[in-house]
Every structure is written in C-alpha cells, then in structure tokens.
Design a protein around this motif. Structure first.
Motif, short mmCIF file in Angstrom:
data_model
loop_
_atom_site.label_atom_id
_atom_site.label_comp_id
_atom_site.label_asym_id
_atom_site.label_seq_id
_atom_site.Cartn_x
_atom_site.Cartn_y
_atom_site.Cartn_z
N HIS A 249 -2.04 -10.27 -6.42
CA HIS A 249 -2.48 -11.65 -6.66
C HIS A 249 -2.01 -12.20 -8.00
O HIS A 249 -2.43 -13.28 -8.40
N LYS B 105 2.63 -13.37 -0.77
CA LYS B 105 1.63 -14.35 -1.25
C LYS B 105 2.37 -15.43 -2.05
O LYS B 105 3.05 -16.27 -1.50
N THR C 145 0.84 -1.20 0.00
CA THR C 145 0.00 0.00 0.00
C THR C 145 0.87 1.25 0.00
O THR C 145 0.54 2.26 -0.65
C1 LIG Z 1 -5.03 -6.57 -3.86
C2 LIG Z 1 -4.38 -6.20 -2.56
N1 LIG Z 1 -4.02 -4.92 -2.35
C3 LIG Z 1 -3.46 -4.54 -1.19
C4 LIG Z 1 -3.24 -5.44 -0.17
C5 LIG Z 1 -2.65 -4.90 1.11
O1 LIG Z 1 -1.31 -5.00 1.11
P1 LIG Z 1 -0.32 -4.49 2.26
O2 LIG Z 1 -0.94 -4.80 3.59
O3 LIG Z 1 0.87 -5.31 2.03
O4 LIG Z 1 -0.12 -3.05 2.03
C6 LIG Z 1 -3.57 -6.79 -0.36
C7 LIG Z 1 -3.37 -7.84 0.66
O5 LIG Z 1 -3.33 -7.67 1.84
C8 LIG Z 1 -4.19 -7.15 -1.58
O6 LIG Z 1 -4.58 -8.41 -1.78
#
Ligand SMILES: Cc1ncc(COP(=O)(O)O)c(C=O)c1O
Ligand SMILES: Nc1c(O)cccc1C(=O)C[C@H](N)C(=O)O
Length: 422
Positions: free
Chosen positions: A220, A243, A106
């Motif tokens: 994903h 993942k 994010t």
């Molecule tokens: C499509 C997608 N975007 C964002 C995130 C959030 O990612 P992060 O917590 O690593 O910022 C995830 C999974 O947690 C996700 O599957």
C-alpha cells in the motif's frame, strides 16, 4: 469552508491541477451508462490506456518470432524484467540493482524470508503488526512453524493504541520488551485497513538497534508515497504492482534487497533466472547467483504479465513521485476537509490526521455501527461510487492522484449526504 463544497471549487481546483492530463490516460470504469467515481486504486489500479499496446507488442513478438523473441531486439524476453528496473528503482528510492520485478507479493515475502528470516533458539521471533493483511500473517506464521518454532510465542503481534494506530512508539515499546528475541521485524509501509503510513527509516533504526533484520511489505506504499528504500537501510522489501502501480490483476510483483546484501552467499531458494545471466545458458549444475535483487529470481518471468507495468511506469516517470505526492496530499486533504465539514455527524476517520502519516486513503467508520456502514457502502456502490469494505466496519476511500479529481471527491461526499438525508 462551505466554498469548498461547490462544483465551482472542484472544477477550478481540477483545472489548476498540473497532473490533470493523466486522467485521460486511463480507462475509467463505467457500469451501463454510469461512469463510476473510482476510489479503489489501493486495491486494483485502473488500466492505463498504454497497457494494451504493451501486451499486444508481446503477443506480436511471440507470433512473429516465437522462441527467437527471447533473443531479438530491445524488448527481448531474456532481459525484459530489466526494462522496468530503473523506473521502479526511482519510484521506491532504490538503486537499480536493488530492485527486481518477479513472482507475486506473498511469494516474494516467502522467498525473501528464506534469506532474511534466520531464526535461532535464542532469537526465533518475528515482530509484526496485529491486524495485518491476512496473507502476511499466514506467511509469517507458516515461516515460524517451518523453522520449528511456535507462533504463540514467536510471532509477536504489536497491538495498536485505542485509536487503532501504531506510530513508531508502539514498535519501540515492543522492541524494548521483546527485542532480544526478535530475528525479523516485518512491517507494512502503509497499514491496509487504517491507511496509517510509517517512517521506514525509523523502524529500521529501531529494529537494527535491537539486533533484528528489518523488512517491509509495501503493497500500500509503492507508487503511493515517495520512498527512499536505499537510504532507509531496510534489509529487504516486497510489494505488488496491481494497486497504485496500475499493472493489472495479479500483476508481477516487486522486491528490494539492499545493496549491502548484494553478495551472493546468502541462503535462498534458487532458480535458473537468478543465476548469473552471462553463464545461465551453459546449463551448468552449480547455481551462481547474479549479485543484487535479480539473484533472487526463480523462473523466467511471465512476460505478458510484466507488459502492462511498462505502460504504467512510463506515466509515473512522466508525472514524478514528488508531483504525485503533492496532488495526493491535496486530494486526500480535500476529502478530509469535506468529510469534517459536511459529514461529521455520519463518518469518523480512522486514518491519521497528520499528512506525514497517511497516503492516498481515508478509512471511514459510519457512526451508527457496522449495519449502517454496510448500508452506506451498498448505497455508494449502487450510485456509482466505488470504495471498498474491510471487515469489520471500515469503508476505504482512496483518491489516486493519477486519475482521481476533486469532482470525484465531491461526488462521494454528496452521495453520502444524500444517503444520510434520505
Ligand atoms: C498488505 C498486503 N499484503 C499482501 C497482499 C496479498 O498479495 P498477493 O495476493 O499479491 O500475494 C495484499 C493484497 O492483496 C496486501 O494488501
Ligand atoms: N488482490 C486482490 C484481489 O485479487 C481481489 C480482491 C482484493 C484484492 C486486494 O488486493 C485487496 C487488497 N490487498 C487490500 O488491501 O485489501
């Protein structure tokens, strides 16, 4: 058809699997004395056995060399992030200068939007998918507000069709209507809830034709599907490594900036690790970014967080994305075949049938509705079959080609059948 539903079939298929040796390279979760059938590599990939040694190498280096660890030896921390660049680039179909491992997903989305979401009064909007992973929506909505625009009008969420899927037609139709106002199209490579995979190059073509910048969240998709990011012409992309890329909870994430944006005059939030490495330690006051993706880094990277990625990438390099994709199609196809032949009265598959439109995930809805879905999900967990639940009513099952087997898939199907027949 019924032959597929036998231990013999699964054992023969697993014995013929050219990637079978990779399963032993992972720690397989075990609760008590029950080995789990693990189908959650789309959320948190399993730990490669080599990860511990990579982390210990860093700990040893820190213990022995302290600050000199930054500057000594081939795994020195000054250039440590670069150790993964070439392998990562191969996995996402990019040139090495187009990728960097940094921050979290994010955070990367925000930082790259600083450079690539440049709204104007005439063209203020972001186009995204309705039902996106919440963090993406929060990020995009907050960016729209940050620039002084109104998410009610300027965060355009494309609705899926009645089957919950988008296809590129839905994006084309949305751009037809709103394209003149869209500054940025931000789309997933694979939709997290349904497992629908997208044609990135086609989305880029549509977005660029409308005059928009196009970026992707490949959380994903990275390590799941063969990607050709450079050739797709995407402006930028971000993804995580925890993942399919098996690098551990909260692992350092990835980012792609297309080579045509390698010039250094694009606005960004700057930090010293993005500064030209040759002059970084002169400690001058003026920021001179490194050309390419590395110029988007902020801080010196968390070396301990990056270490497991090295172990995982070695496995990807050895297996190769084409072979992984071939096995993934077979394994997910096996899961689909068994569900349709054995569990058609219990489960609906929300993921596209078309193999080109999905990766290593089937999203399942239980025919009886949400309560029944929850009951099945809990039964699976209680019986050593780990998938995950996504509100409001989806069980996701993700056979990862590096470590899942036909026997795992058979175990899932038999467990659902036992629940149904109880
Ligand atoms: C499509 C997608 N975007 C964002 C995130 C959030 O990612 P992060 O917590 O690593 O910022 C995830 C999974 O947690 C996700 O599957
Ligand atoms: N990163 C996660 C976490 O720290 C806890 C639980 C789940 C996650 C996930 O990654 C969820 C994942 N992005 C999803 O597709 O739902």
């Amino acid at each position: 058809m019924s032959d597929f539903f036998t231990d013999d079939y699964a054992a023969t298929a697993d014995a013929a699997d050219p990637l079978q040796r990779f399963r032993a390279q992972f720690h397989l979760p075990r609760f008590g004395d029950v080995e789990q059938a693990y189908f959650v590599g789309n959320s948190l990939g399993l730990q490669p056995r080599g990860a511990r040694a990579q982390v210990e190498d860093v700990l040893d280096k820190w213990a022995m060399e302290a600050v000199e660890g930054h500057f000594r030896g081939s795994s020195q921390w000054m250039t440590y992030h670069g150790l993964v660049g070439a392998q990562l680039a191969e996995i996402v179909g990019a040139q090495p200068e187009e990728v960097v491992a940094m921050n979290s997903l994010t955070a990367n989305l925000h930082f790259l939007m600083v450079g690539f979401y440049r709204p104007t009064a005439e063209r203020p909007a972001i186009l995204m998918e309705a039902g996106a992973f919440p963090s993406d929506r929060y990020a995009l909505e907050s960016q729209v507000r940050f620039h002084g625009f109104d998410p009610d009008t300027d965060l355009i969420e494309v609705q899926p069709g009645a089957d919950g899927l988008f296809g590129t037609d839905a994006i084309a139709a949305a751009l037809e209507q709103h394209g003149h106002r869209v500054a940025l199209v931000l789309w997933p490579g694979v939709q997290y809830r349904t497992g629908e995979a997208f044609d990135l190059a086609e989305i880029v073509r549509l977005g660029h034709a409308a005059g928009a910048v196009v970026g992707f969240d490949l959380a994903h998709a990275a390590g799941n599907l063969p990607l050709q990011l450079h050739d797709s012409n995407a402006d930028f992309a971000v993804w995580c490594h925890y993942k399919y890329l098996n690098s551990g909870p909260g692992a350092v994430a990835g980012a792609f900036v297309h080579a045509r944006h390698a010039q250094t005059d694009r606005p960004r939030f700057a930090g010293w690790w993005g500064h030209d490495a040759a002059t970084r330690f002169r400690m001058g006051p003026d920021f001179q970014p490194t050309p390419g993706a590395e110029g988007w880094q902020l801080s010196n990277p968390p070396i301990l967080g990056l270490a497991p990625l090295r172990a995982s990438l070695d496995l990807f390099t050895e297996a190769g994305m084409p072979a992984l994709r071939a096995k993934s199609e077979t394994l997910t196809g096996y899961l689909e075949t068994l569900i349709r032949s054995q569990l058609d009265d219990v489960l609906d598959i929300a993921t596209p049938r078309d193999v080109a439109r999905r990766g290593a995930q089937l999203s399942l809805r239980v025919r009886g509705g949400r309560e029944q879905g929850r009951a099945l999900f809990e039964y699976l967990s209680d019986n050593g079959v780990l998938g995950d639940w996504r509100e409001p009513d989806v069980i996701r099952i993700s056979p990862a080609p590096l470590y899942n087997t036909h026997a795992d898939v058979l175990r899932f199907v038999r467990t659902v059948a036992r629940w149904r027949d109880a």
